[in-house]
Structure formats: structure tokens, C-alpha cells
Design a protein around this motif. Sequence first.
Motif, mmCIF file in Angstrom:
data_model
loop_
_atom_site.group_PDB
_atom_site.id
_atom_site.type_symbol
_atom_site.label_atom_id
_atom_site.label_comp_id
_atom_site.label_asym_id
_atom_site.label_seq_id
_atom_site.Cartn_x
_atom_site.Cartn_y
_atom_site.Cartn_z
ATOM 1 N N LEU A 77 29.239 41.562 62.715
ATOM 2 C CA LEU A 77 30.418 42.287 62.240
ATOM 3 C C LEU A 77 30.110 43.021 60.940
ATOM 4 N N ALA A 78 30.355 44.337 60.926
ATOM 5 C CA ALA A 78 30.249 45.138 59.703
ATOM 6 C C ALA A 78 31.667 45.422 59.204
ATOM 7 N N ILE A 79 31.903 45.162 57.905
ATOM 8 C CA ILE A 79 33.225 45.391 57.315
ATOM 9 C C ILE A 79 33.109 46.525 56.303
ATOM 10 N N LEU A 80 33.746 47.642 56.591
ATOM 11 C CA LEU A 80 33.696 48.819 55.731
ATOM 12 C C LEU A 80 34.704 48.694 54.588
ATOM 13 N N PRO A 81 34.427 49.309 53.438
ATOM 14 C CA PRO A 81 35.446 49.343 52.388
ATOM 15 C C PRO A 81 36.678 50.077 52.897
ATOM 16 N N PHE A 82 37.855 49.525 52.633
ATOM 17 C CA PHE A 82 39.076 50.145 53.119
ATOM 18 C C PHE A 82 39.393 51.396 52.318
ATOM 19 N N ILE A 83 39.935 52.384 52.991
ATOM 20 C CA ILE A 83 40.336 53.635 52.333
ATOM 21 C C ILE A 83 41.693 53.411 51.684
ATOM 22 N N VAL A 84 41.795 53.727 50.394
ATOM 23 C CA VAL A 84 43.039 53.472 49.669
ATOM 24 C C VAL A 84 43.805 54.777 49.471
ATOM 25 N N GLY A 85 45.121 54.671 49.529
ATOM 26 C CA GLY A 85 45.978 55.820 49.345
ATOM 27 C C GLY A 85 46.460 55.953 47.911
ATOM 28 N N TYR A 86 47.283 56.937 47.680
ATOM 29 C CA TYR A 86 47.828 57.195 46.340
ATOM 30 C C TYR A 86 48.622 55.979 45.857
ATOM 31 N N GLY A 87 48.398 55.597 44.605
ATOM 32 C CA GLY A 87 49.118 54.474 44.030
ATOM 33 C C GLY A 87 48.466 53.129 44.248
ATOM 34 N N VAL A 88 47.375 53.081 45.013
ATOM 35 C CA VAL A 88 46.645 51.834 45.230
ATOM 36 C C VAL A 88 45.421 51.833 44.307
ATOM 37 N N PRO A 89 45.190 50.762 43.534
ATOM 38 C CA PRO A 89 44.009 50.710 42.667
ATOM 39 C C PRO A 89 42.732 50.989 43.451
ATOM 40 N N GLU A 90 41.861 51.806 42.879
ATOM 41 C CA GLU A 90 40.647 52.225 43.590
ATOM 42 C C GLU A 90 39.786 51.050 44.017
#
Length: 552
Positions: A77-90
Amino acid sequence: ALRLLLANPGLVVTPLDMKQALWGDAPAAADSVSKCMASLRNKLQPHECIETVYKRGYRLSVAVSPLNEPSGTLLRLAILPFIVGYGVPEYLGAVIADEAGARIGNAPQPAASVLARDSVFALARRGLSPKQIGEMLHADLVLSGTLRALPAHYRMRAEMTRIADGSQDWVEDLLVERSRIAGPETALANIVNHRIGVGGLSIAASATADDLAPEVEVIEVSAQRSEAYELFQRARYEWQSLERHRMQDALRHLERAIELDSSLIGARVDLVHLSVTQEIYGFMAPAIAADLARRTASSIPSVAAYHADSILPSLGWFACHVDRNLPAALSLFQRSAHVPHNAWVTRARAQFALSRHRFDEATGLLRAAIRIDPYSPLLQGRLAWALHLDGQAGASVDQIRKALELSPENESAGFYGINILAFNGDTAGALELAQSLVRRLPYFDLATSAHAYALAVAGRRDEARAVLDRLQWLSRERYVLKTITPLVYMELGEAELALAELRAADERRCPWFFQVLADPRLKPLHGRSEFDAMLNIIAAMEVQAERDPQLG
């Protein structure tokens, strides 16, 4: 409580240690530990396997052995960094992937084999699709997702892709309250464990955390502990950069997190790893870094030490190059031999082998780690450096070109690339790398001195001297790493100044000192008494270790 007893088989765990491990500094009733032990005994057979030692505490009185590996081959299993939207801490997108992966991979009976984080993240930074990443890593499944901010919640969408046919295995949508510590990553780990465990392939509709399987754990804690955890996770994201100010911010975040929540062992472990990173890249003097690491390690309660074995290679590294105590260093590395590869553990092991001029050992260690973590720029670049120090010029050039092709913007690969390419005749390529690196990281002294070396090799002697003068001026204001400057002076034909820089590096316990002594660019100094005396330091340490009876 059971984990604590299992980690100390045959040893007495005091009620105070048990209380600290279970509740930290939170208030707990006087009889909380005894009630917990009574409850635990009722769940175990035989009941008397937990022995009460009068006025001392509790002891597990049965034999303990590791759980056998589950039968069959685990899915990769490969787990990618989740893409964050506006207002979510980077930082939260990376944190979700890191923490969910740790929870899945470290489970007593893991549902999947989680692939190395550095390779997955390096490929994700190149903008590849989940299917492409999965194919390159020979994964069975790839987990990706997005995180959006709502007024009081985070909305997380997780998607599992099956690599064999590129199909979407399942999708989950859920809401997690922002105030719940470890909410998104814990919920995600439990969803994955449940989905893979039951083999379900259906696509789910939206859900909240309360709708998930019963094993989902959402932790609700005080505002103080929540703040501590948030600082810890933000720091983990920041300190893995090579930007001086971000790493210093991370250090302050970790110290504050520990102050707010003394039971946060992960923050202490990260603080030890950060101290090594700071000194290796020249952002902290070695003596200060060693002191910080040791104070942090000594503050980890003995009952929690089994969570922190990954810091032992870092402590061994300081024992080697700061204390010059090779027996102590070897003991620490031997005690941590069971710790699996991660970027920081393997880095310390490789630095240790290279400093002892055991190049076959270092290259073997790095190649083994690369088989697990094939796209890690740190590992690929460090292997090129090991080959360079071993005098394998052609192999080092091939390896550094591979590292730069895989991660052209990586700082470590760039630093090694400047040195190796300039030494082996590709002056234009080295200068291009150097100019790019110092432009992006103007306070990275290693890159600056490597730039001076490339300039000297290119015949731009006045410019190289100007860079050296600037570093010399900076050293009056702050700590400056004396690593590549002796090599610059050798290229300029100034052997006495090169020896003076090596002398300063020795006195300040430069983390690169022993490695640089093996650099082929210093061969003209061989036979000079002062340089040979420096080489004899590590030889004398090896003799001391051979005579140490504890190391057999």
C-alpha cells in the motif's frame, strides 16, 4: 497497560509509571491503576499472569515472545500526501498520510505493508497520478485523498486505487471535528484496516466519524493536549525542510509541545532527530546539538523507552563524532540493530559507517535501504557520496546523475552533485547546480562552500575566494560548518589554509570531519604529519573499541 507490561517482561512496573503511561499529567483517581489491573486480569487467561509485587507494582510473570507474522503476503500500500484545500493548514495533508501509514503498518496484525514514505512523497511531488506512482513502486493499492475545511469540521475524501486494473476500489467521505486530536488520520487508518480486512469493494456514500466501524478511535482531549499535538505535527512537517528558519521554528514548536503535554513521546523522538539534522546541515553547533539530543532522550520515561528505540542511532552518532567514544557508539548502534529502516535511522547508520571509512558497509547499507525506498533522494544522493569517498569516481558520477534525474530540486542531491560533478570534470553542470541551490537556500552554508569549490575548479579563483571570505566573516557572527572549505583551499593550491580549516573542523567536532579526511581531493596531504595525525584519531578509536570487553 498490556503493551507496557509486554515491553517489560519479568520487570516490575510501578503504579506511578503505569499512571504516567496511561493518563500522563491528567488527574486520575488514587485507585485508577488498581482498577485497570483488575479489569485487565479479567480479560486474560490465566488471570494470575499479572503478578502484584507488594509495595512495588505489577509484573508480567509469563514468557513473552513476538507474535508470528501473519500468513500470506500482505498487500503493498502506497499512501500519498492528501491534497489540502483553502483554510486547511498546509502540513495536515502530509501528516494524515504519515500518521495513517504508521497506524496501519505498526498494527499487531497489519492489514497491509505500507511502502516507504520518502519514495511515495518524492513521486507525488513530481505530479504523477496515483496509478503511475503505484506502478513505479510495484504497489497493489494506492490511497490518495483531499481535505477541505468547513466551519467546525474537516471533510475528508479518501480514494483507494487498485493498481492491477486502475479501478477505483472504494471512496469514503467523512466529517471530523477540528477539535478532535488525531481525528482524520486515526479515522483513515481504521477505514483502511476495515476495508482491506473485510475485502469490501463497494463505494460508500458520505459518512461521519460516528458512522464508522466500532474499532475507529477518535480521541477527545483537553485544549492543551490538542494544541500540543497540533504543534508536534506542524513541527514534523517544518523540520524536514532545509530552510534554516523553518527548522528553528520546528524546534520551538517541539519544545512547546513537550511543555504542554509531557506524555507526547513522538515529539521527543522528533527533537532528537532534528538535533542531528540541524548539526549535519550546519544550522547548530555539534556540541549544542548533542546536548539537546541527550537532554531530550533522558527525559523519556523508562516505561516509554520502547517507543523511542529509533533515537539510539542518533545518540550513537553523537558518541562517535562528538565524544570520540567508539565503544559507547557501537553499543548504542548494536542495541538499535532491530529498528527497521527509516530516513533518520539509516542516515545515522550511514554517517557512522562512512566516518569509520567502512565504505563497503556504508554502500551495502544504503543499497539495502534503496531496495525498500527506491526513490528517496536522500538515500540516492548519499550512495553517490559513499562511492565518491571510496574512490569509485565513475560509479559516483553515474549514481549522482541518477539521483538528480529522480529529484532534480532536492537539496541533498544537489549538494552531493556539485562536489562529485566538479571533481570529475563536469564543471558547467556543477556550477549550474550550485547557482540554483544557493539562490533557493542562501543560508545553507554547505551549498555556499560547494559553490566556492565549483568556482575554484572552473578557474574563477577570485570569485571562489570572495565566497570563502564571506563564510569567514559569517563565522564571526554564528556557527559555520567547516566541511568543504578545506577542499576549496586545496583546489586553490593553499594546503596550509586547508590544514587550518581541518584543524578548526576537528576542534568543533564537525560531523563531516572523519568523512572528509577520506575524500580523494585531500590525497596531496597524505604523508604530512598533521594530516596523518588526524587520520590516526579514528584509527585509535577503533583500537579502543577492539579492547573493550563489553563489545567482545
